[in-house]
Scaffold this motif. Sequence first.
Motif, PDB file in Angstrom:
ATOM      1  N   PHE A   1       0.830  -1.206   0.000  1.00  0.00           N
ATOM      2  CA  PHE A   1       0.000   0.000   0.000  1.00  0.00           C
ATOM      3  C   PHE A   1       0.864   1.254   0.000  1.00  0.00           C
ATOM      4  N   MET A   2       1.897   1.272   0.839  1.00  0.00           N
ATOM      5  CA  MET A   2       2.787   2.434   0.886  1.00  0.00           C
ATOM      6  C   MET A   2       3.558   2.599  -0.414  1.00  0.00           C
ATOM      7  N   GLU A   3       4.005   1.501  -0.994  1.00  0.00           N
ATOM      8  CA  GLU A   3       4.699   1.583  -2.283  1.00  0.00           C
ATOM      9  C   GLU A   3       3.778   2.156  -3.353  1.00  0.00           C
ATOM     10  N   GLY A   4       2.504   1.751  -3.309  1.00  0.00           N
ATOM     11  CA  GLY A   4       1.539   2.290  -4.267  1.00  0.00           C
ATOM     12  C   GLY A   4       1.322   3.780  -4.075  1.00  0.00           C
ATOM     13  N   MET A   5       1.264   4.240  -2.822  1.00  0.00           N
ATOM     14  CA  MET A   5       1.099   5.673  -2.576  1.00  0.00           C
ATOM     15  C   MET A   5       2.323   6.451  -3.056  1.00  0.00           C
ATOM     16  N   MET A   6       3.524   5.934  -2.799  1.00  0.00           N
ATOM     17  CA  MET A   6       4.722   6.636  -3.268  1.00  0.00           C
ATOM     18  C   MET A   6       4.760   6.704  -4.785  1.00  0.00           C
ATOM     19  N   LYS A   7       4.373   5.639  -5.454  1.00  0.00           N
ATOM     20  CA  LYS A   7       4.330   5.655  -6.921  1.00  0.00           C
ATOM     21  C   LYS A   7       3.275   6.636  -7.421  1.00  0.00           C
ATOM     22  N   THR A   8       2.190   6.769  -6.682  1.00  0.00           N
ATOM     23  CA  THR A   8       1.147   7.730  -7.041  1.00  0.00           C
ATOM     24  C   THR A   8       1.681   9.163  -6.977  1.00  0.00           C
ATOM     25  N   ILE A   9       2.416   9.467  -5.917  1.00  0.00           N
ATOM     26  CA  ILE A   9       3.000  10.811  -5.788  1.00  0.00           C
ATOM     27  C   ILE A   9       3.995  11.069  -6.914  1.00  0.00           C
TER      28      ILE A   9
END
Length: 392
Positions: free
Chosen positions: A219-227
């Motif tokens: 989930f955190m990796e997905g948020m960082m990729k989103t940013i």
Amino acid sequence: MINDFIYDIPVRVYFGRDQLKNLGTELKKYGTRVLMTYGGGSIKRMGLYDRVVKEIEKAGLELFELSGIEPNPRIDSVRKGAQMCKEHHIDVLLAVGGGSTIDATKFMAAGACVDFDPWNFLDLSKNAPVEQALPIVSILTLAATGSEMDMGGVISNPETKDKIGRLAPQLLPKASFLDPTNTFTVSPYQTACGAADMMSHIIEVYFNMNQDLYMLDCFMEGMMKTIIRYAPVAMEEPDNYEARANLMWTSSWAINGFVNAGKQQAWSCHPMEHELSAIYDITHGLGLAILTPRWMEYCLDETTVSKYVQFGVNVFGINPDQQPMDIARQAIEELSQFLYDTLQLKRSFPEVGIDEQHFEVMARKAVGGGTLPGFKPLQQKDVEEIFRMCME
């Protein structure tokens, strides 16, 4: 071992373009006398102020106002707001703005319920408990701090050169209105600083050598990729709804407690940055952007390298068929390029007017006079060295 945890974030979120129609109904749940807080004139220039006032009047509520909330909000503003709440018998506070306005409003709401100085909530020598606060509703205008969906706030005291954060469940907003169109007028610079702030919120939790829930790392990796994907789009196309919506929702979920899930280590970069902006009053996200890659470099060794590999491979797509240390260094470089080249943020202290004069004092306060038990435990000398790394 995966630690036990309790997750409870009872914030009602109204997300989207047309949610202000629910504002009056939401405010009326808590009374009839509303104190609206905001910063400068931006909410008036963008037309948001008029829309908010219209909804409040339509609901038959009595409106009071406090403007001028500063970036890195000051305790004097908190004191003024708390006093207004007492004098006008305010029932509910409405914060319209970014994290600074919402943070200040949280402590106004708590200060309105006590007969002592609100700074006592933050002063570590007093450590007054937050036992009660007036209800808070927020309308977000800047995706960055996540204050619209968390129980924390950070307040500055220029007299003591302190910038201190505090968490308390009573500070959670009752409801938050998140309309991405309200961020269309945010400048490229502030968009970039907000993106850096969000990245730091996630990195402070993600870089953890304890056993974690695999789902939350993903989930955190997905948020960082989103940013990484959407911050440059929002800077180039300010009215791109998809980009602004993704950044706004990531801002909330980066720090609302969901990703913590039993993690017990302290944050490292935020305590260091608070000392920077307490003295130099720099933008919070900018300070984090300068510090974070240097902190990562300082903490990299054989005992921590596996987390850097995971970060580099899963967030930046680095080829995993290399030596772990090579991948780790590439990951730090990729993050640096994102912050300094893509987001175009300053990369060193001298570029933002910071010299070595206060390093010793700032480092001592950052570690609380002892050890900062973060991803890699840091003592005063360690923080001073990280500060020196930021000079280049």
